[in-house]
Design a protein around this motif. Structure first.
Motif, PDB file in Angstrom:
ATOM      1  N   ASN A   1      75.325 -28.018 -16.283  1.00 31.19           N
ATOM      2  CA  ASN A   1      75.526 -29.128 -15.365  1.00 31.19           C
ATOM      3  C   ASN A   1      75.983 -30.355 -16.155  1.00 31.19           C
ATOM      4  O   ASN A   1      75.337 -30.710 -17.141  1.00 31.19           O
TER       5      ASN A   1
ATOM      6  N   CYS B   1      75.677 -33.422 -15.670  1.00 29.13           N
ATOM      7  CA  CYS B   1      74.669 -34.491 -15.696  1.00 29.13           C
ATOM      8  C   CYS B   1      73.658 -34.286 -16.811  1.00 29.13           C
ATOM      9  O   CYS B   1      73.051 -35.236 -17.286  1.00 29.13           O
TER      10      CYS B   1
ATOM     11  N   SER C   1      71.066 -28.641 -10.694  1.00 27.96           N
ATOM     12  CA  SER C   1      72.196 -29.495 -10.338  1.00 27.96           C
ATOM     13  C   SER C   1      72.256 -29.664  -8.831  1.00 27.96           C
ATOM     14  O   SER C   1      72.368 -28.681  -8.097  1.00 27.96           O
ATOM     15  N   ASP C   2      72.183 -30.895  -8.383  1.00 28.01           N
ATOM     16  CA  ASP C   2      72.302 -31.104  -6.943  1.00 28.01           C
ATOM     17  C   ASP C   2      73.677 -30.700  -6.430  1.00 28.01           C
ATOM     18  O   ASP C   2      73.808 -30.137  -5.349  1.00 28.01           O
ATOM     19  N   ALA C   3      74.698 -31.014  -7.190  1.00 33.89           N
ATOM     20  CA  ALA C   3      76.051 -30.708  -6.716  1.00 33.89           C
ATOM     21  C   ALA C   3      76.294 -29.200  -6.665  1.00 33.89           C
ATOM     22  O   ALA C   3      76.909 -28.689  -5.730  1.00 33.89           O
TER      23      ALA C   3
ATOM     24  N   CYS D   1      70.275 -35.898 -13.910  1.00 34.45           N
ATOM     25  CA  CYS D   1      70.686 -35.640 -12.523  1.00 34.45           C
ATOM     26  C   CYS D   1      69.656 -36.251 -11.554  1.00 34.45           C
ATOM     27  O   CYS D   1      68.593 -36.711 -11.961  1.00 34.45           O
ATOM     28  N   ASP D   2      69.985 -36.201 -10.269  1.00 29.09           N
ATOM     29  CA  ASP D   2      69.260 -36.969  -9.235  1.00 29.09           C
ATOM     30  C   ASP D   2      67.729 -36.995  -9.346  1.00 29.09           C
ATOM     31  O   ASP D   2      67.112 -38.052  -9.421  1.00 29.09           O
TER      32      ASP D   2
ATOM     33  N   ALA E   1      76.389 -38.046 -15.075  1.00 29.73           N
ATOM     34  CA  ALA E   1      75.993 -37.860 -13.684  1.00 29.73           C
ATOM     35  C   ALA E   1      77.101 -38.346 -12.749  1.00 29.73           C
ATOM     36  O   ALA E   1      77.949 -39.150 -13.143  1.00 29.73           O
ATOM     37  N   CYS E   2      77.069 -37.857 -11.522  1.00 31.49           N
ATOM     38  CA  CYS E   2      78.104 -38.180 -10.528  1.00 31.49           C
ATOM     39  C   CYS E   2      78.337 -39.694 -10.492  1.00 31.49           C
ATOM     40  O   CYS E   2      77.388 -40.486 -10.491  1.00 31.49           O
TER      41      CYS E   2
ATOM     42  N   ALA F   1      71.750 -40.397  -8.473  1.00 29.24           N
ATOM     43  CA  ALA F   1      71.413 -40.564  -9.893  1.00 29.24           C
ATOM     44  C   ALA F   1      71.635 -42.005 -10.332  1.00 29.24           C
ATOM     45  O   ALA F   1      70.756 -42.629 -10.940  1.00 29.24           O
TER      46      ALA F   1
HETATM   47 FE1  FES Z   1      73.840 -34.523 -10.923  1.00 27.64          FE
HETATM   48 FE2  FES Z   1      75.359 -35.510  -8.917  1.00 27.64          FE
HETATM   49  S1  FES Z   1      74.913 -33.421  -9.379  1.00 27.64           S
HETATM   50  S2  FES Z   1      74.147 -36.578 -10.357  1.00 27.64           S
END
Ligand code: FES
Length: 591
Positions: free
Chosen positions: A66, A68, A99-101, A141-142, A226-227, A233
């Motif tokens: 990921n 992030c 990973s949220d994404a 990440c978030d 991060a995004c 995040a």
């Molecule tokens: Fe990690 Fe968006 S997926 S901050």
């Protein structure tokens, strides 16, 4: 046990704070030869260090898959080098996140929120079990950031957080414009509804939609970090810096910047200051610092997830914070930042004009942010930023206080017969302040995604799409629903409001309401609404209601039966059994 885990014996023989007051239980004299043998094997250089040097745990949420998180081990190594150079003992360890994404829109997302608890549990566990005297966390990440702060609040030993940093901007040669992760999510709806945009500046317009989406996927994420927008995040990192828990600039310094490496060295000085001045999390996590977190989130247009995470952090730290505090702060703080997802710019752009400290300086001067709070540097927030450059006069990202994007915050707390215990809306005003439409119900996000996939959501009449049984218990895991919200934006469906007892990604925008409480799985009204009921969301009266009488709701409640729990073993079953409701942060240790 309590002396070992929560030592209150802060004073050494010289009357100063005893820097190794936890580890000394293991390292003094020869009380625990086995422990000392292990510590020598692990790298303690000599007897002097064994008996006097404080132990600093360095917890990175590193893993490779990921952007992030993939660089956090390197940051941790840099921190370890600097901590060791200052005569302290440094122990790197790892905790996990997801990973949220990557999990977004698939069943993996159910595991995301509970990683916040895993991180908090891990940091608390290692710090207390290994008798660390201080703790540096390195999240990316978030969920990582609130998880780290909750861990610190639980062990309450001198601590600070280093944010992994934001990603650089992506650029699509095919589209001839900057792109980021949200461009990809929104492309999903545009791809399905055949509205994927060709270059509009005279570039090559011959690309097929598959070629365009392929190009987006290849270039949206150019490296570690991060995004990039004011998604969850960056929202959490910005707020945590404004609470005094990380070094000045940590939240806006990009992941790939040399300044991020320099921050790692500075963190070693700061953790020494925290040890020497006995600056513990309970002195930093105060009502005033949470107020600062809320102010920054409103001013910068942060994610609705922040509501859930601040509530969880406050519950953990024993600070009284309720949904009403969010509305109170939202009412008084102007929304200033033209940052994605509702605006044009990214955190990397904000960095170029001074970063978060320059915004803090502006808000402190305006009396909106409390500059008097203590921070991990040992100084106040105001002292930290006083020599930071002010925002340039010609910058366009942070609007003037006299001409904000909106005179109050974008986060609105709604209540009514649809959500008696509250719901969280993100309303920037661009979509209007009131929405009424016919309910269209989906008993899981996947059903809405399938309807969107088929192009089954009609344009025209106003619709309130309701996604339920996605709350903390019902999901289980309160998954984020970026895929649906982004697809709706991408498809240009302007007749839609989206309501759920689950969550949205910080990248979501549009007319969206989440965290509806009580959730459907415990008998909340969101589970009783039927297709065709009229639902009204009103950000001026802070209400969300349906045109169903109390008698009719009672009748439907009697007919309602709780859904069978599909998940009966494993981590999600444990989570569903323990988790509190969203209006109390969805934490797992509130009994
Ligand atoms: Fe990690 Fe968006 S997926 S901050």
């Amino acid at each position: 046990y309590l002396e070992f885990v929560r030592s209150s014996d802060a004073t050494g023989v010289d009357g100063k704070p005893m820097l190794n007051r936890y580890s000394t239980h293991l390292t003094r004299e020869h009380d625990f030869p086995g422990a000392q043998a292990m510590l020598f094997a692990a790298g303690v250089p000599d007897r002097q260090a064994m008996q006097t040097a404080p132990h600093v745990g360095i917890a990175s949420v590193w893993w490779e898959g990921n952007p992030c998180n993939m660089h956090l081990l390197d940051l941790g190594k840099e921190v370890k080098k600097a901590v060791t150079a200052r005569g302290l003992l440094a122990w790197q360890y790892n905790t996990v996140g997801v990973s949220d994404a990557i999990t977004m829109g698939n069943q993996g997302m159910r595991f995301s929120l509970q990683t916040r608890e895993i991180i908090a549990d891990s940091v608390e566990t290692v710090t207390c079990a290994q008798a660390h005297d201080a703790n540096i966390t390195i999240p990316g990440c978030d969920k990582n950031m609130p998880g780290c702060i909750m861990g610190m609040a639980r062990h309450n030993r001198p601590s600070l957080m280093i944010y992994g940093g934001t990603i650089d901007k992506g650029y699509s040669e095919t589209l001839r414009r900057p792109v980021n992760i949200v461009t990809c999510y929104e492309a999903f709806g545009a791809y399905r509804y055949n509205t994927l945009r060709q270059p509009d500046d005279g570039g090559d317009t011959s690309k097929t939609k598959d070629e365009i989406i392929d190009d987006l996927e290849r270039h949206a994420c150019p490296g570690a970090g991060a995004c990039g927008g004011m998604y969850t995040a960056n929202t959490m990192a910005t707020a945590i810096e404004s609470m005094g828990l990380s070094l000045p600039g940590s939240s806006s310094t990009p992941a790939s910047s040399p300044a991020k490496m320099r921050e790692c060295a500075k963190a070693a000085d700061a953790i020494k200051v925290c040890l020497e001045q006995d600056i513990t999390p309970n002195k930093l996590l105060t009502k005033q610092s949470f107020e600062n977190a809320l102010v920054m989130t409103m001013a910068l247009g942060g994610s609705t997830n922040a509501v859930l995470h601040f509530l969880a952090m406050a519950v953990t730290a024993g600070v009284e914070l309720t949904l009403d505090d969010f509305q109170r702060v939202s009412n008084k703080i102007p929304f200033l930042a033209d940052l994605a997802p509702s605006g044009k710019y990214l955190m990397a752009d904000l960095y170029e004009i001074g970063g978060v400290p320059s915004v803090q300086k502006l808000l402190i001067a305006a009396g909106l942010l409390d500059g008097s709070i203590l921070t991990v540097t040992g100084k106040t927030l105001a002292e930290n930023v006083e020599n930071w450059p002010s925002l340039p006069s010609d910058q366009v990202i942070i609007k003037d206080l006299k001409s904000p994007i909106k005179s109050s915050g974008h986060i609105q707390i709604l209540k009514g017969n649809f959500a008696p215990a509250g719901a969280v809306a993100k309303i920037t005003g661009k979509e209007g302040l009131k929405f009424t439409g016919k309910a269209m119900c989906f008993d899981k996000e996947v059903m809405l995604n399938e309807a969107l996939n088929r192009g089954d959501i009609p344009r025209g009449e106003n619709l309130v799409l309701i996604v339920r049984y996605e709350g903390p218990k019902g999901g289980p895991g309160m998954p984020e629903q970026l895929k649906a919200s982004a697809a709706i934006m991408g498809a240009g469906l302007t007749n839609i409001a989206l309501v759920t007892d689950g969550r949205y990604s910080g990248a979501s925008h549009g007319f969206i309401v989440g965290h509806v409480c009580p959730e459907a799985a415990v008998g909340g009204p969101i589970g009783l609404v039927k297709d065709g009921d009229e639902v009204t969301i009103d950000a001026e009266t802070n209400t969300i209601s349906m045109d169903v009488t109390d008698e009719e709701l009672e009748r439907r409640r009697k007919e309602w039966t709780p859904p069978r729990m599909v998940v009966t073993r494993g981590v999600l079953a444990k989570y569903a059994a323990l988790v509190s409701d969203a209006s109390h942060g969805a934490v797992t240790d509130l009994f």
